[in-house]
Write a protein that holds these residues in place. Structure first.
Motif, PDB file in Angstrom:
ATOM      1  N   GLY A 261      63.757   9.620   0.759  1.00  0.00           N
ATOM      2  CA  GLY A 261      62.628   8.999   0.084  1.00  0.00           C
ATOM      3  C   GLY A 261      63.032   8.373  -1.241  1.00  0.00           C
ATOM      4  O   GLY A 261      62.570   7.276  -1.594  1.00  0.00           O
ATOM      5  N   ALA A 262      63.900   9.061  -1.983  1.00  0.00           N
ATOM      6  CA  ALA A 262      64.382   8.511  -3.250  1.00  0.00           C
ATOM      7  C   ALA A 262      65.178   7.228  -3.016  1.00  0.00           C
ATOM      8  O   ALA A 262      65.082   6.269  -3.796  1.00  0.00           O
ATOM      9  CB  ALA A 262      65.245   9.547  -3.958  1.00  0.00           C
ATOM     10  N   ALA A 263      65.944   7.184  -1.931  1.00  0.00           N
ATOM     11  CA  ALA A 263      66.709   5.977  -1.606  1.00  0.00           C
ATOM     12  C   ALA A 263      65.779   4.809  -1.291  1.00  0.00           C
ATOM     13  O   ALA A 263      65.992   3.680  -1.760  1.00  0.00           O
ATOM     14  CB  ALA A 263      67.632   6.256  -0.421  1.00  0.00           C
ATOM     15  N   CYS A 264      64.733   5.065  -0.507  1.00  0.00           N
ATOM     16  CA  CYS A 264      63.776   4.002  -0.175  1.00  0.00           C
ATOM     17  C   CYS A 264      63.058   3.506  -1.421  1.00  0.00           C
ATOM     18  O   CYS A 264      62.869   2.292  -1.611  1.00  0.00           O
ATOM     19  CB  CYS A 264      62.759   4.521   0.841  1.00  0.00           C
ATOM     20  SG  CYS A 264      63.429   4.879   2.485  1.00  0.00           S
ATOM     21  N   LEU A 265      62.675   4.415  -2.295  1.00  0.00           N
ATOM     22  CA  LEU A 265      61.976   4.023  -3.524  1.00  0.00           C
ATOM     23  C   LEU A 265      62.891   3.230  -4.443  1.00  0.00           C
ATOM     24  O   LEU A 265      62.460   2.249  -5.075  1.00  0.00           O
ATOM     25  CB  LEU A 265      61.460   5.273  -4.234  1.00  0.00           C
ATOM     26  CG  LEU A 265      60.587   5.049  -5.476  1.00  0.00           C
ATOM     27  CD1 LEU A 265      59.345   4.247  -5.112  1.00  0.00           C
ATOM     28  CD2 LEU A 265      60.191   6.388  -6.097  1.00  0.00           C
ATOM     29  N   LEU A 266      64.144   3.625  -4.525  1.00  0.00           N
ATOM     30  CA  LEU A 266      65.106   2.906  -5.358  1.00  0.00           C
ATOM     31  C   LEU A 266      65.293   1.474  -4.874  1.00  0.00           C
ATOM     32  O   LEU A 266      65.310   0.531  -5.677  1.00  0.00           O
ATOM     33  CB  LEU A 266      66.441   3.655  -5.354  1.00  0.00           C
ATOM     34  CG  LEU A 266      67.574   3.029  -6.181  1.00  0.00           C
ATOM     35  CD1 LEU A 266      67.208   2.971  -7.658  1.00  0.00           C
ATOM     36  CD2 LEU A 266      68.870   3.823  -5.983  1.00  0.00           C
ATOM     37  N   LEU A 267      65.409   1.291  -3.569  1.00  0.00           N
ATOM     38  CA  LEU A 267      65.582  -0.057  -3.022  1.00  0.00           C
ATOM     39  C   LEU A 267      64.316  -0.894  -3.185  1.00  0.00           C
ATOM     40  O   LEU A 267      64.389  -2.125  -3.293  1.00  0.00           O
ATOM     41  CB  LEU A 267      65.961   0.027  -1.548  1.00  0.00           C
ATOM     42  CG  LEU A 267      67.344   0.610  -1.241  1.00  0.00           C
ATOM     43  CD1 LEU A 267      67.567   0.674   0.267  1.00  0.00           C
ATOM     44  CD2 LEU A 267      68.439  -0.208  -1.904  1.00  0.00           C
ATOM     45  N   ALA A 268      63.157  -0.240  -3.206  1.00  0.00           N
ATOM     46  CA  ALA A 268      61.908  -0.971  -3.411  1.00  0.00           C
ATOM     47  C   ALA A 268      61.751  -1.441  -4.852  1.00  0.00           C
ATOM     48  O   ALA A 268      61.107  -2.467  -5.105  1.00  0.00           O
ATOM     49  CB  ALA A 268      60.717  -0.103  -3.012  1.00  0.00           C
ATOM     50  N   LYS A 269      62.362  -0.706  -5.775  1.00  0.00           N
ATOM     51  CA  LYS A 269      62.222  -1.034  -7.197  1.00  0.00           C
ATOM     52  C   LYS A 269      63.260  -2.032  -7.674  1.00  0.00           C
ATOM     53  O   LYS A 269      63.008  -2.809  -8.595  1.00  0.00           O
ATOM     54  CB  LYS A 269      62.320   0.241  -8.038  1.00  0.00           C
ATOM     55  CG  LYS A 269      61.171   1.219  -7.829  1.00  0.00           C
ATOM     56  CD  LYS A 269      59.874   0.701  -8.427  1.00  0.00           C
ATOM     57  CE  LYS A 269      59.910   0.680  -9.940  1.00  0.00           C
ATOM     58  NZ  LYS A 269      58.612   0.244 -10.514  1.00  0.00           N
ATOM     59  N   THR A 270      64.440  -2.022  -7.088  1.00  0.00           N
ATOM     60  CA  THR A 270      65.502  -2.917  -7.549  1.00  0.00           C
ATOM     61  C   THR A 270      66.395  -3.340  -6.381  1.00  0.00           C
ATOM     62  O   THR A 270      66.568  -2.579  -5.420  1.00  0.00           O
ATOM     63  CB  THR A 270      66.365  -2.237  -8.632  1.00  0.00           C
ATOM     64  OG1 THR A 270      67.416  -3.117  -9.019  1.00  0.00           O
ATOM     65  CG2 THR A 270      66.975  -0.948  -8.123  1.00  0.00           C
ATOM     66  N   GLN A 271      66.943  -4.544  -6.484  1.00  0.00           N
ATOM     67  CA  GLN A 271      67.834  -5.065  -5.449  1.00  0.00           C
ATOM     68  C   GLN A 271      69.271  -5.176  -5.970  1.00  0.00           C
ATOM     69  O   GLN A 271      70.086  -5.881  -5.375  1.00  0.00           O
ATOM     70  CB  GLN A 271      67.348  -6.452  -4.992  1.00  0.00           C
ATOM     71  CG  GLN A 271      65.938  -6.438  -4.400  1.00  0.00           C
ATOM     72  CD  GLN A 271      65.849  -5.617  -3.134  1.00  0.00           C
ATOM     73  OE1 GLN A 271      66.717  -5.686  -2.284  1.00  0.00           O
ATOM     74  NE2 GLN A 271      64.788  -4.817  -3.007  1.00  0.00           N
ATOM     75  N   ALA A 272      69.581  -4.479  -7.055  1.00  0.00           N
ATOM     76  CA  ALA A 272      70.924  -4.544  -7.626  1.00  0.00           C
ATOM     77  C   ALA A 272      71.928  -3.918  -6.672  1.00  0.00           C
ATOM     78  O   ALA A 272      71.601  -3.039  -5.863  1.00  0.00           O
ATOM     79  CB  ALA A 272      70.962  -3.836  -8.974  1.00  0.00           C
ATOM     80  N   SER A 273      73.184  -4.374  -6.781  1.00  0.00           N
ATOM     81  CA  SER A 273      74.223  -3.877  -5.884  1.00  0.00           C
ATOM     82  C   SER A 273      74.460  -2.385  -6.054  1.00  0.00           C
ATOM     83  O   SER A 273      74.715  -1.675  -5.075  1.00  0.00           O
ATOM     84  CB  SER A 273      75.523  -4.654  -6.119  1.00  0.00           C
ATOM     85  OG  SER A 273      75.918  -4.542  -7.476  1.00  0.00           O
TER      86      SER A 273
END
Length: 258
Positions: free
Chosen positions: A171-183
């Motif tokens: 869930g933390a991974a999905c939320l992180l990708l939703a908040k930012t698209q940085a490499s």
């Protein structure tokens, strides 16, 4: 806003719970009932052996042993778990459990949406549903596949801890990708998803099971398919209702009361 979010969550939970309960009634429950027939066959011979050993022990120990066995039998009978009867009662309790679980998950993603600043809308409700399915169903299933009655399983507490850790990391991974698209976010997200599986889920004991392999496979696939429907309905309906309530709220003049 909180009131609208709460109302949308409950209505979406009702829709998702009822849809899931219908699939479970026609697809999942028959597989469970079928597996329970193998569980009964496996436990029958074991129970007869246990009775034989207990009987021999009583003859050897005398009256004291008989008294001890009577107490143990009373305790065992009192500790038998209640279970709903097959048919309407079982379906009713399954439906209630599905709706309550949906309500809990809907309120959870509603809270995440509010604190993360990512509103759930009809446009992204599908993505919220996919994220929920991956987080709470698909990722944990890679280590802990859905199990039928009669199948060997590892320690319950260890499985619960691993499941919770896997869901939290995914869930933390999905939320992180939703908040930012940085490499760097992609690298961190991949690490969060992979680490629980590197650690590994608790292993089931190496014991024979009377449940056929094809039945276990069908149950796992059906359960995951049902979970996918659950999350897609929950996310989509939640998003649609949020949009409806937002438009309704915007149409109310400032200072007006409902």
């Amino acid at each position: 806003m909180i009131r609208n979010l709460f109302a949308a969550a409950l209505v979406a939970a009702l829709c998702a719970g009822l849809a899931t309960a219908a699939i479970q009634h026609f697809r999942v429950t028959p597989l469970i009932l079928h597996a329970e027939t193998f569980e009964g066959e496996g436990g029958h011979s074991h129970g007869e052996a246990a009775v034989a050993v207990t009987t021999e022990h009583h003859h050897a120990e005398g009256t004291a042993a008989h008294s001890h066995d009577d107490a143990a039998a009373t305790t065992s009978a009192a500790s038998e778990e209640w279970a709903p009867q097959d048919g309407f009662e079982r379906t009713a309790y399954t439906t209630l459990a599905s709706v309550l679980a949906a309500a809990g998950f809907a309120l959870l993603i509603g809270a995440i949406s509010m604190f993360a600043g990512i509103p759930i809308t009809f446009a992204n409700g599908f993505l919220w549903g996919i994220a929920g399915f991956i987080t709470f169903s698909l990722a944990p299933a890679f280590g802990l596949a859905p199990e039928l009655p009669g199948m060997p399983a590892g320690d319950l507490m260890a499985r619960q801890v691993w499941w919770a850790g896997t869901a939290l990391a995914t869930g933390a991974a999905c939320l992180l990708l939703a908040k930012t698209q940085a490499s760097w976010a992609f690298a961190v997200a991949i690490a969060l998803v992979v680490i629980p599986h590197i650690i590994g889920a608790p292993l089931a004991p190496d014991e024979p099971s009377a449940v056929p392999a094809h039945l276990a496979t069908e149950f796992a696939a059906t359960t995951l398919g049902t979970a996918l429907v659950f999350w897609l309905v929950l996310g989509t309906v939640f998003g649609k209702l949020n949009d409806v309530f937002a438009v309704r709220h915007a149409a109310i003049p400032a200072g007006a009361t409902l």
